[in-house]
Design a protein around this motif. Structure first.
Motif, mmCIF file in Angstrom:
data_model
loop_
_atom_site.group_PDB
_atom_site.id
_atom_site.type_symbol
_atom_site.label_atom_id
_atom_site.label_comp_id
_atom_site.label_asym_id
_atom_site.label_seq_id
_atom_site.Cartn_x
_atom_site.Cartn_y
_atom_site.Cartn_z
ATOM 1 N N LEU A 213 -9.437 167.901 84.272
ATOM 2 C CA LEU A 213 -9.678 169.268 83.812
ATOM 3 C C LEU A 213 -9.687 170.191 85.029
ATOM 4 C CD1 LEU A 213 -10.376 171.240 81.520
ATOM 5 C CD2 LEU A 213 -12.792 170.655 81.865
ATOM 6 N N ASP A 214 -8.792 171.175 85.017
ATOM 7 C CA ASP A 214 -8.670 172.120 86.131
ATOM 8 C C ASP A 214 -9.707 173.235 85.960
ATOM 9 O OD1 ASP A 214 -7.966 173.808 88.164
ATOM 10 O OD2 ASP A 214 -5.830 173.855 87.669
ATOM 11 N N CYS A 215 -10.643 173.292 86.911
ATOM 12 C CA CYS A 215 -11.744 174.269 86.836
ATOM 13 C C CYS A 215 -11.521 175.466 87.754
ATOM 14 C CB CYS A 215 -13.067 173.587 87.191
ATOM 15 S SG CYS A 215 -13.459 172.171 86.147
ATOM 16 N N ALA A 216 -10.280 175.677 88.161
ATOM 17 C CA ALA A 216 -9.970 176.783 89.067
ATOM 18 C C ALA A 216 -10.387 178.119 88.463
ATOM 19 C CB ALA A 216 -8.476 176.798 89.379
ATOM 20 N N GLY A 217 -10.885 179.017 89.325
ATOM 21 C CA GLY A 217 -11.297 180.345 88.894
ATOM 22 C C GLY A 217 -12.744 180.429 88.465
ATOM 23 N N HIS A 218 -13.476 179.320 88.588
ATOM 24 C CA HIS A 218 -14.892 179.304 88.216
ATOM 25 C C HIS A 218 -15.751 178.950 89.425
ATOM 26 C CE1 HIS A 218 -13.093 179.023 84.230
ATOM 27 N NE2 HIS A 218 -14.264 179.344 83.715
ATOM 28 N N SER A 219 -16.919 179.565 89.475
ATOM 29 C CA SER A 219 -17.883 179.168 90.495
ATOM 30 C C SER A 219 -18.447 177.800 90.118
ATOM 31 C CB SER A 219 -19.008 180.209 90.584
ATOM 32 O OG SER A 219 -19.697 180.295 89.344
ATOM 33 N N PRO A 220 -19.114 177.123 91.063
ATOM 34 C CA PRO A 220 -19.617 175.780 90.775
ATOM 35 C C PRO A 220 -20.439 175.725 89.488
ATOM 36 C CG PRO A 220 -19.825 176.233 93.097
ATOM 37 C CD PRO A 220 -19.381 177.517 92.464
ATOM 38 N N GLY A 221 -20.228 174.666 88.752
ATOM 39 C CA GLY A 221 -20.911 174.480 87.475
ATOM 40 C C GLY A 221 -20.610 173.101 86.932
ATOM 41 N N SER A 222 -20.551 172.988 85.637
ATOM 42 C CA SER A 222 -20.289 171.714 84.974
ATOM 43 C C SER A 222 -18.973 171.766 84.216
ATOM 44 C CB SER A 222 -21.413 171.364 83.996
ATOM 45 O OG SER A 222 -22.634 171.158 84.665
ATOM 46 N N LEU A 254 -18.182 163.714 77.790
ATOM 47 C CA LEU A 254 -18.192 163.363 79.207
ATOM 48 C C LEU A 254 -18.481 164.627 80.004
ATOM 49 C CD1 LEU A 254 -15.006 161.093 79.391
ATOM 50 C CD2 LEU A 254 -17.374 160.376 79.060
ATOM 51 N N SER A 255 -19.215 164.482 81.102
ATOM 52 C CA SER A 255 -19.536 165.647 81.922
ATOM 53 C C SER A 255 -19.467 165.291 83.389
ATOM 54 C CB SER A 255 -20.931 166.189 81.575
ATOM 55 O OG SER A 255 -21.928 165.234 81.897
ATOM 56 N N ALA A 256 -19.195 166.304 84.219
ATOM 57 C CA ALA A 256 -19.141 166.114 85.668
ATOM 58 C C ALA A 256 -19.317 167.465 86.339
ATOM 59 C CB ALA A 256 -17.808 165.493 86.087
ATOM 60 N N PRO A 257 -19.927 167.513 87.519
ATOM 61 C CA PRO A 257 -20.038 168.782 88.253
ATOM 62 C C PRO A 257 -18.691 169.186 88.831
ATOM 63 C CG PRO A 257 -20.905 166.984 89.568
ATOM 64 C CD PRO A 257 -20.580 166.388 88.238
ATOM 65 N N HIS A 258 -18.490 170.459 89.027
ATOM 66 C CA HIS A 258 -17.253 170.927 89.657
ATOM 67 C C HIS A 258 -17.576 172.046 90.646
ATOM 68 C CE1 HIS A 258 -16.699 174.976 87.969
ATOM 69 N NE2 HIS A 258 -17.278 174.505 86.865
ATOM 70 N N THR A 259 -16.662 172.280 91.547
ATOM 71 C CA THR A 259 -16.772 173.380 92.514
ATOM 72 C C THR A 259 -15.523 174.254 92.447
ATOM 73 O OG1 THR A 259 -15.837 171.965 94.243
ATOM 74 C CG2 THR A 259 -18.251 172.042 94.074
ATOM 75 N N GLY A 260 -14.992 174.373 91.230
ATOM 76 C CA GLY A 260 -13.731 175.081 91.056
ATOM 77 C C GLY A 260 -12.534 174.194 91.291
ATOM 78 N N ASN A 261 -12.766 172.892 91.364
ATOM 79 C CA ASN A 261 -11.706 171.933 91.640
ATOM 80 C C ASN A 261 -11.204 171.298 90.339
ATOM 81 O OD1 ASN A 261 -14.266 170.716 91.313
ATOM 82 N ND2 ASN A 261 -13.507 168.806 92.210
ATOM 83 N N VAL A 262 -10.324 170.307 90.491
ATOM 84 C CA VAL A 262 -9.846 169.520 89.353
ATOM 85 C C VAL A 262 -10.773 168.313 89.203
ATOM 86 C CG1 VAL A 262 -7.961 168.146 88.411
ATOM 87 C CG2 VAL A 262 -7.459 170.267 89.645
ATOM 88 N N VAL A 263 -11.363 168.165 88.026
ATOM 89 C CA VAL A 263 -12.316 167.085 87.746
ATOM 90 C C VAL A 263 -11.619 166.004 86.936
ATOM 91 C CG1 VAL A 263 -14.455 166.494 86.542
ATOM 92 C CG2 VAL A 263 -14.283 168.634 87.821
ATOM 93 N N VAL A 285 -14.378 172.030 78.349
ATOM 94 C CA VAL A 285 -15.074 173.304 78.549
ATOM 95 C C VAL A 285 -15.462 173.400 80.018
ATOM 96 C CG1 VAL A 285 -17.032 174.755 77.916
ATOM 97 C CG2 VAL A 285 -16.026 173.212 76.218
ATOM 98 N N VAL A 286 -15.130 174.513 80.650
ATOM 99 C CA VAL A 286 -15.501 174.753 82.045
ATOM 100 C C VAL A 286 -16.640 175.765 82.069
ATOM 101 C CG1 VAL A 286 -14.730 175.475 84.327
ATOM 102 C CG2 VAL A 286 -13.124 174.329 82.781
ATOM 103 N N LEU A 287 -17.766 175.362 82.684
ATOM 104 C CA LEU A 287 -18.926 176.248 82.805
ATOM 105 C C LEU A 287 -19.028 176.770 84.235
ATOM 106 C CD1 LEU A 287 -21.553 174.136 80.821
ATOM 107 C CD2 LEU A 287 -20.022 175.916 79.961
ATOM 108 N N GLY A 288 -19.593 177.966 84.377
ATOM 109 C CA GLY A 288 -19.698 178.620 85.676
ATOM 110 C C GLY A 288 -19.089 180.003 85.599
ATOM 111 N N ALA A 289 -19.582 180.907 86.454
ATOM 112 C CA ALA A 289 -19.090 182.286 86.452
ATOM 113 C C ALA A 289 -17.579 182.291 86.654
ATOM 114 C CB ALA A 289 -19.786 183.077 87.568
#
Length: 304
Positions: A213-222, A254-263, A285-289
């Motif tokens: 899951l690509d979380c690009a564009g989000h601040s760190p979150g889940s 399933l859940s994992a932390p992200h830093t705007g990276n690909v999880v 679902v990508v969480l974070g600002a």
């Protein structure tokens, strides 16, 4: 009752070849006989191999089983209890003898050799990551300090002992169980969901399935991945379009932390043939600002 007949002496094992309509019987002090398997086949029979001298068997002859392969290939296997060996023959007539083998001790694992076997079984089908290319099972009558048990050997180890090697065909399904081919389908509804969920590996029974899951564009979150039993589309919310049927059976998250990276998400697929052809629908679902966003969906078919 459609048929009865006397095989002569004591019969220890039998197995039917479903494709060739053969019935193989092991008469313990004589050898292996082949009869017709159909109800009206009568009592005509052919000696496949002898335990009475001049053959590859030593009385008692016990278990019989068949390894199936495509195109009529495969093998009849027999337990020769008298000398604790096993023999393999061509499944097709005239059933040429191909290999005699023993199951030796594995001292590294503390497993003793196989002796005095009664029953055996074999399958060409994969049984998960431990036995992806089939397995041979033999009853073992003596274990130091323990009860009788069963010894399990990967089919490739046996196949490699023959010259030329025996076939390894883990895809042929003689019982036509119809296990679907594992697969995945990318689905994004109206295309409003910006986060990308990608399938990385087919959901093969007995393997580990994975996605990203690509979380690009989000601040760190889940990062979250939801799995339901059915797809859906059409409900558009501020976070994006819901592409899984929330009223269908909920299966896992399933859940994992992200830093705007690909999880990457991973989940084991049980080696259970009852799961063949089961459909799953997943959405991330990508969480974070600046706020939560939904991904596209992936629809999976579990299979081989």
């Amino acid at each position: 009752l459609v048929r009865t007949f006397d095989a002569g002496g004591t019969v220890e094992g039998c197995v039917a070849d479903d494709e060739n309509a053969y019935l193989f019987l092991s008469e313990e002090n004589v050898g292996i006989w082949r009869y017709g398997a159909e109800p009206g086949a009568g009592t005509a029979h052919v000696l496949v191999d002898s335990s009475a001298g001049g053959g590859f068997l030593t009385a008692d002859v016990e278990g019989l089983t068949i390894y199936y392969a495509a195109g009529g290939g495969g093998y009849l296997l027999a337990s020769s209890q008298g000398n604790s060996t096993f023999s393999a023959y061509q499944r097709a007539a005239p059933h040429a003898h191909l290999l005699t083998f023993q199951i030796a001790a594995n001292s590294a694992l503390g497993i003793d050799a196989v002796t005095g076997t009664d029953g055996i079984d074999v399958t060409n089908r994969g049984l998960g990551s431990a036995f992806p290319d089939g397995v041979f099972v033999a009853q073992d009558d003596v274990n130091p300090g323990g009860n009788q048990d069963f010894k399990v050997v990967s089919w490739p180890a046996i196949a490699a002992a023959a010259n030329p090697p025996l076939l390894i065909d883990n895809s042929y399904d003689v019982n036509d169980t119809g296990c679907a081919t594992a697969g995945s389908t990318f689905r994004n509804g109206t295309g409003v969901n910006p986060s990308i969920l990608a399938n990385l590996q087919a959901p093969v029974l007995g393997s580990v399935w994975s996605s990203s899951l690509d979380c690009a564009g989000h601040s760190p979150g889940s990062a979250l991945l939801f799995c339901f039993s059915a797809p859906w589309s059409g409900l558009v919310l501020p976070v994006g379009e819901v592409l899984v049927d929330l009223s269908s059976a909920y299966l896992f998250t399933l859940s994992a932390p992200h830093t705007g990276n690909v999880v990457t998400f991973s989940a084991p697929v049980p080696p259970n043939l009852l799961l063949c052809g089961v459909h799953l629908s997943l959405q991330g679902v990508v969480l974070g600002a600046p706020g939560p966003t939904l991904s596209n969906a992936i629809d999976l078919v579990l299979g081989g």
